[in-house]
Design a protein around this motif. Sequence first.
Motif, PDB file in Angstrom:
ATOM      1  N   ILE A 120      19.058  27.610 -60.971  1.00 31.89           N
ATOM      2  CA  ILE A 120      18.832  29.001 -60.565  1.00 31.89           C
ATOM      3  C   ILE A 120      17.395  29.445 -60.807  1.00 31.89           C
ATOM      4  CG2 ILE A 120      21.224  29.671 -60.922  1.00 31.89           C
ATOM      5  CD1 ILE A 120      20.287  31.012 -63.578  1.00 31.89           C
ATOM      6  N   ASN A 121      16.962  30.414 -60.006  1.00 30.77           N
ATOM      7  CA  ASN A 121      15.713  31.134 -60.263  1.00 30.77           C
ATOM      8  C   ASN A 121      15.943  32.262 -61.269  1.00 30.77           C
ATOM      9  OD1 ASN A 121      13.556  29.987 -58.849  1.00 30.77           O
ATOM     10  ND2 ASN A 121      14.200  30.936 -56.931  1.00 30.77           N
ATOM     11  N   ASN A 122      17.044  32.955 -61.083  1.00 36.98           N
ATOM     12  CA  ASN A 122      17.372  34.030 -62.000  1.00 36.98           C
ATOM     13  C   ASN A 122      18.862  34.327 -61.947  1.00 36.98           C
ATOM     14  OD1 ASN A 122      17.968  36.425 -60.102  1.00 36.98           O
ATOM     15  ND2 ASN A 122      15.907  35.829 -59.429  1.00 36.98           N
ATOM     16  N   LEU A 123      19.295  35.076 -62.905  1.00 36.62           N
ATOM     17  CA  LEU A 123      20.687  35.530 -62.967  1.00 36.62           C
ATOM     18  C   LEU A 123      20.662  37.032 -63.174  1.00 36.62           C
ATOM     19  CD1 LEU A 123      23.642  33.836 -64.725  1.00 36.62           C
ATOM     20  CD2 LEU A 123      23.206  36.243 -65.172  1.00 36.62           C
ATOM     21  N   GLN A 124      21.506  37.718 -62.463  1.00 35.20           N
ATOM     22  CA  GLN A 124      21.511  39.181 -62.522  1.00 35.20           C
ATOM     23  C   GLN A 124      22.922  39.658 -62.871  1.00 35.20           C
ATOM     24  OE1 GLN A 124      19.517  40.930 -59.054  1.00 35.20           O
ATOM     25  NE2 GLN A 124      18.510  38.973 -58.643  1.00 35.20           N
ATOM     26  N   TRP A 125      22.987  40.759 -63.579  1.00 36.44           N
ATOM     27  CA  TRP A 125      24.267  41.400 -63.894  1.00 36.44           C
ATOM     28  C   TRP A 125      24.327  42.740 -63.162  1.00 36.44           C
ATOM     29  CZ3 TRP A 125      28.449  39.490 -66.516  1.00 36.44           C
ATOM     30  CH2 TRP A 125      28.269  38.299 -67.233  1.00 36.44           C
ATOM     31  N   TYR A 126      25.509  42.995 -62.585  1.00 39.91           N
ATOM     32  CA  TYR A 126      25.754  44.223 -61.854  1.00 39.91           C
ATOM     33  C   TYR A 126      27.023  44.877 -62.376  1.00 39.91           C
ATOM     34  CZ  TYR A 126      22.303  42.975 -58.288  1.00 39.91           C
ATOM     35  OH  TYR A 126      21.138  42.661 -57.630  1.00 39.91           O
ATOM     36  N   ARG A 127      27.085  46.192 -62.232  1.00 41.61           N
ATOM     37  CA  ARG A 127      28.288  46.960 -62.562  1.00 41.61           C
ATOM     38  C   ARG A 127      28.813  47.613 -61.284  1.00 41.61           C
ATOM     39  NH1 ARG A 127      26.374  51.377 -65.593  1.00 41.61           N
ATOM     40  NH2 ARG A 127      26.604  52.716 -63.767  1.00 41.61           N
ATOM     41  N   GLN A 128      30.118  47.671 -61.162  1.00 44.97           N
ATOM     42  CA  GLN A 128      30.739  48.326 -60.017  1.00 44.97           C
ATOM     43  C   GLN A 128      31.846  49.228 -60.513  1.00 44.97           C
ATOM     44  OE1 GLN A 128      32.956  45.916 -57.158  1.00 44.97           O
ATOM     45  NE2 GLN A 128      32.210  47.181 -55.467  1.00 44.97           N
ATOM     46  N   ASN A 129      31.664  50.531 -60.328  1.00 46.82           N
ATOM     47  CA  ASN A 129      32.738  51.464 -60.602  1.00 46.82           C
ATOM     48  C   ASN A 129      33.681  51.444 -59.402  1.00 46.82           C
ATOM     49  OD1 ASN A 129      30.243  52.669 -62.196  1.00 46.82           O
ATOM     50  ND2 ASN A 129      32.123  53.322 -63.187  1.00 46.82           N
ATOM     51  N   SER A 130      34.922  51.784 -59.649  1.00 47.09           N
ATOM     52  CA  SER A 130      35.956  51.681 -58.629  1.00 47.09           C
ATOM     53  C   SER A 130      35.551  52.408 -57.348  1.00 47.09           C
ATOM     54  CB  SER A 130      37.258  52.262 -59.176  1.00 47.09           C
ATOM     55  OG  SER A 130      38.267  52.167 -58.209  1.00 47.09           O
ATOM     56  N   GLY A 131      35.557  51.676 -56.233  1.00 43.81           N
ATOM     57  CA  GLY A 131      35.258  52.282 -54.951  1.00 43.81           C
ATOM     58  C   GLY A 131      33.795  52.593 -54.702  1.00 43.81           C
ATOM     59  N   ARG A 132      32.935  52.128 -55.589  1.00 41.58           N
ATOM     60  CA  ARG A 132      31.511  52.426 -55.440  1.00 41.58           C
ATOM     61  C   ARG A 132      30.709  51.151 -55.215  1.00 41.58           C
ATOM     62  NH1 ARG A 132      29.915  57.332 -57.397  1.00 41.58           N
ATOM     63  NH2 ARG A 132      28.096  56.893 -56.085  1.00 41.58           N
ATOM     64  N   GLY A 133      29.402  51.318 -55.049  1.00 40.55           N
ATOM     65  CA  GLY A 133      28.534  50.171 -54.837  1.00 40.55           C
ATOM     66  C   GLY A 133      28.185  49.466 -56.136  1.00 40.55           C
ATOM     67  N   LEU A 134      27.391  48.436 -56.008  1.00 37.18           N
ATOM     68  CA  LEU A 134      26.980  47.629 -57.148  1.00 37.18           C
ATOM     69  C   LEU A 134      25.698  48.197 -57.732  1.00 37.18           C
ATOM     70  CD1 LEU A 134      27.710  44.513 -55.105  1.00 37.18           C
ATOM     71  CD2 LEU A 134      28.692  44.783 -57.375  1.00 37.18           C
ATOM     72  N   VAL A 135      25.708  48.408 -59.016  1.00 43.53           N
ATOM     73  CA  VAL A 135      24.542  48.953 -59.709  1.00 43.53           C
ATOM     74  C   VAL A 135      23.876  47.828 -60.493  1.00 43.53           C
ATOM     75  CG1 VAL A 135      23.742  50.578 -61.455  1.00 43.53           C
ATOM     76  CG2 VAL A 135      25.555  51.248 -59.853  1.00 43.53           C
ATOM     77  N   HIS A 136      22.598  47.598 -60.221  1.00 45.82           N
ATOM     78  CA  HIS A 136      21.880  46.539 -60.927  1.00 45.82           C
ATOM     79  C   HIS A 136      21.664  46.935 -62.382  1.00 45.82           C
ATOM     80  CE1 HIS A 136      18.266  44.297 -62.239  1.00 45.82           C
ATOM     81  NE2 HIS A 136      18.883  43.331 -61.604  1.00 45.82           N
ATOM     82  N   LEU A 137      21.998  46.014 -63.296  1.00 51.22           N
ATOM     83  CA  LEU A 137      21.841  46.284 -64.722  1.00 51.22           C
ATOM     84  C   LEU A 137      20.631  45.573 -65.296  1.00 51.22           C
ATOM     85  CD1 LEU A 137      25.551  45.943 -65.909  1.00 51.22           C
ATOM     86  CD2 LEU A 137      24.272  48.045 -65.438  1.00 51.22           C
ATOM     87  N   ILE A 138      20.540  44.276 -65.056  1.00 51.82           N
ATOM     88  CA  ILE A 138      19.489  43.506 -65.723  1.00 51.82           C
ATOM     89  C   ILE A 138      19.306  42.174 -64.999  1.00 51.82           C
ATOM     90  CG2 ILE A 138      21.007  42.359 -67.382  1.00 51.82           C
ATOM     91  CD1 ILE A 138      18.857  43.137 -69.543  1.00 51.82           C
ATOM     92  N   LEU A 139      18.088  41.692 -64.948  1.00 50.37           N
ATOM     93  CA  LEU A 139      17.746  40.402 -64.349  1.00 50.37           C
ATOM     94  C   LEU A 139      17.094  39.551 -65.414  1.00 50.37           C
ATOM     95  CD1 LEU A 139      15.972  39.812 -60.936  1.00 50.37           C
ATOM     96  CD2 LEU A 139      15.108  38.706 -63.008  1.00 50.37           C
TER      97      LEU A 139
END
Lengths: 113, 115
Positions: free
Chosen positions: A29-48
């Motif tokens: 991999i080049n990088n790994l990212q973590w995302y959060r998704q609240n129910s019915g919503r889009g993906l929010v970037h947390l950290i790379l």
Amino acid sequence: SQQGEEDPQALSIQEGENATMNCSYKTSINNLQWYRQNSGRGLVHLILIRSNEREKHSGRLRVTLDTSKKSSSLLITASRAADTASYFCATVSTSGSARQLTFGSGTQLTVLP
Amino acid sequence: EPEVTQTPSHQVTQMGQEVILRCVPISNHLYFYWYRQILGQKVEFLVSFYNNEISEKSEIFDDQFSVERPDGSNFTLKIRSTKLEDSAMYFCASSEGRSSNQPQHFGDGTRLSIL
């Protein structure tokens, strides 16, 4: 397991406790990212975190990356009810000019008040 | 904070009809993406777009799909003849620059329901 698999699939904790989620992947991999998704919503970037980094912090979040084990962990400290969401890891591979994110199945985190 | 906006939030379409999903990426971003999430499944990459052309596409992105940047702000995904299995959440995303070490910012998605 497939690229970007998280465990556990579901996690339920009390407010104030720490939550740890793990992610495993298969390819380089080049990088790994973590995302959060609240129910019915889009993906929010947390950290790379880049492949040459081992640990990264952002507020109450701490991410580690072990490229030898092809794994990452996300730690949320002092959890709050508002942290209840699904958390996904996603990887960007080293092949070519790839920028596509390959997502895991996610961990559903429930923080009980 | 700038964000990616998608319209409509929910689209209901008869099978076989064409559908266009719209996105306004963050204004200074150069790379644009579409992903989809079928209910209960992983988020899957469809296509990336840079400099007015497709940069990468997945196996899912067949001849039924097309993308366009019709003006300086919109980025659209067209599905020519929809099938039942196209029912999913479709997410648009954008990222700032040429490096792959930059986060992608997602919109809230369009829920596409094919009847």
